[in-house]
Scaffold this motif. Sequence first.
Motif, PDB file in Angstrom:
ATOM      1  N   ALA A  76     -14.940 -22.552  14.332  1.00  0.00           N
ATOM      2  CA  ALA A  76     -14.192 -23.344  13.352  1.00  0.00           C
ATOM      3  C   ALA A  76     -12.721 -23.307  13.728  1.00  0.00           C
ATOM      4  CB  ALA A  76     -14.383 -22.759  11.961  1.00  0.00           C
ATOM      5  N   ASN A  77     -11.975 -24.273  13.249  1.00  0.00           N
ATOM      6  CA  ASN A  77     -10.556 -24.327  13.558  1.00  0.00           C
ATOM      7  C   ASN A  77      -9.708 -24.046  12.326  1.00  0.00           C
ATOM      8  OD1 ASN A  77      -8.035 -24.855  14.705  1.00  0.00           O
ATOM      9  ND2 ASN A  77      -8.156 -26.994  14.089  1.00  0.00           N
ATOM     10  N   ALA A  78      -8.904 -22.984  12.388  1.00  0.00           N
ATOM     11  CA  ALA A  78      -8.019 -22.640  11.273  1.00  0.00           C
ATOM     12  C   ALA A  78      -6.558 -22.901  11.627  1.00  0.00           C
ATOM     13  CB  ALA A  78      -8.217 -21.177  10.899  1.00  0.00           C
ATOM     14  N   MET A  79      -6.343 -23.428  12.828  1.00  0.00           N
ATOM     15  CA  MET A  79      -4.956 -23.645  13.264  1.00  0.00           C
ATOM     16  C   MET A  79      -4.554 -25.099  13.064  1.00  0.00           C
ATOM     17  SD  MET A  79      -3.275 -22.692  16.896  1.00  0.00           S
ATOM     18  CE  MET A  79      -2.059 -23.782  17.619  1.00  0.00           C
ATOM     19  N   PRO A  80      -3.429 -25.319  12.376  1.00  0.00           N
ATOM     20  CA  PRO A  80      -3.011 -26.705  12.131  1.00  0.00           C
ATOM     21  C   PRO A  80      -2.467 -27.359  13.396  1.00  0.00           C
ATOM     22  CG  PRO A  80      -1.326 -25.181  11.340  1.00  0.00           C
ATOM     23  CD  PRO A  80      -2.475 -24.336  11.824  1.00  0.00           C
ATOM     24  N   THR A  81      -2.529 -28.677  13.458  1.00  0.00           N
ATOM     25  CA  THR A  81      -1.882 -29.408  14.549  1.00  0.00           C
ATOM     26  C   THR A  81      -0.413 -29.529  14.171  1.00  0.00           C
ATOM     27  OG1 THR A  81      -3.902 -30.634  14.978  1.00  0.00           O
ATOM     28  CG2 THR A  81      -1.875 -31.562  15.863  1.00  0.00           C
ATOM     29  N   LEU A  82       0.431 -28.896  14.959  1.00  0.00           N
ATOM     30  CA  LEU A  82       1.847 -28.827  14.614  1.00  0.00           C
ATOM     31  C   LEU A  82       2.621 -29.993  15.224  1.00  0.00           C
ATOM     32  CD1 LEU A  82       1.931 -25.039  15.382  1.00  0.00           C
ATOM     33  CD2 LEU A  82       2.277 -26.004  13.104  1.00  0.00           C
ATOM     34  N   PRO A  83       3.651 -30.455  14.509  1.00  0.00           N
ATOM     35  CA  PRO A  83       4.429 -31.593  15.024  1.00  0.00           C
ATOM     36  C   PRO A  83       5.435 -31.173  16.098  1.00  0.00           C
ATOM     37  CG  PRO A  83       5.295 -30.916  12.898  1.00  0.00           C
ATOM     38  CD  PRO A  83       4.132 -30.007  13.204  1.00  0.00           C
ATOM     39  N   LEU A  84       4.928 -30.725  17.233  1.00  0.00           N
ATOM     40  CA  LEU A  84       5.815 -30.283  18.305  1.00  0.00           C
ATOM     41  C   LEU A  84       6.037 -31.410  19.307  1.00  0.00           C
ATOM     42  CD1 LEU A  84       4.138 -26.849  19.153  1.00  0.00           C
ATOM     43  CD2 LEU A  84       6.094 -27.227  17.645  1.00  0.00           C
TER      44      LEU A  84
END
Length: 109
Positions: A76-84
């Motif tokens: 599962a993915n708990a890491m957000p897609t960050l606006p980098l």
Amino acid sequence: MKIKILLFTLLIVNLYANKTEGRNVYLVNCAACHSTTMQGGMGKDFNLVSYTRTKKDIMHYASDPQTYFKKFGYTANAMPTLPLTQQEVEDVADYISSLQPFKKWMVKK
Ligand code: HEC
């Protein structure tokens, strides 16, 4: 001769700047979950990550965890897609990669 010294200085300054940049990106965007000591909070110990992943892997994950979490072995993915920005992604991956100086001999290509 002078020009060589100048180029060499620029190279060193550039390497140093990338590392500091990457560290800043890390502290602002990643440390809350991955800890400031790099020893993992959520997710893995980044000192180990730097051994087991290539810089490219880290860039992929940092910019788009939703696409890569399965490939990295998570269910599962708990890491957000960050606006980098692309530059920030590269700098932070440089920083994480730099944690292990022996990496280049250990990592599979
Ligand atoms: C909200 C918390 C959070 C933030 C913020 C975050 N991450 Fe993550 N990250 C995680 C979690 C949790 C995992 C483990 C996979 C999972 O459970 O989703 C992970 C996994 C990873 C992995 C894969 C590690 C491996 O080799 O298995 C990388 C690389 C990574 N994160 C990089 C970053 C970078 C770089 C940043 C900052 C730009 C960042 N993360 C910000 C929570 C976060």
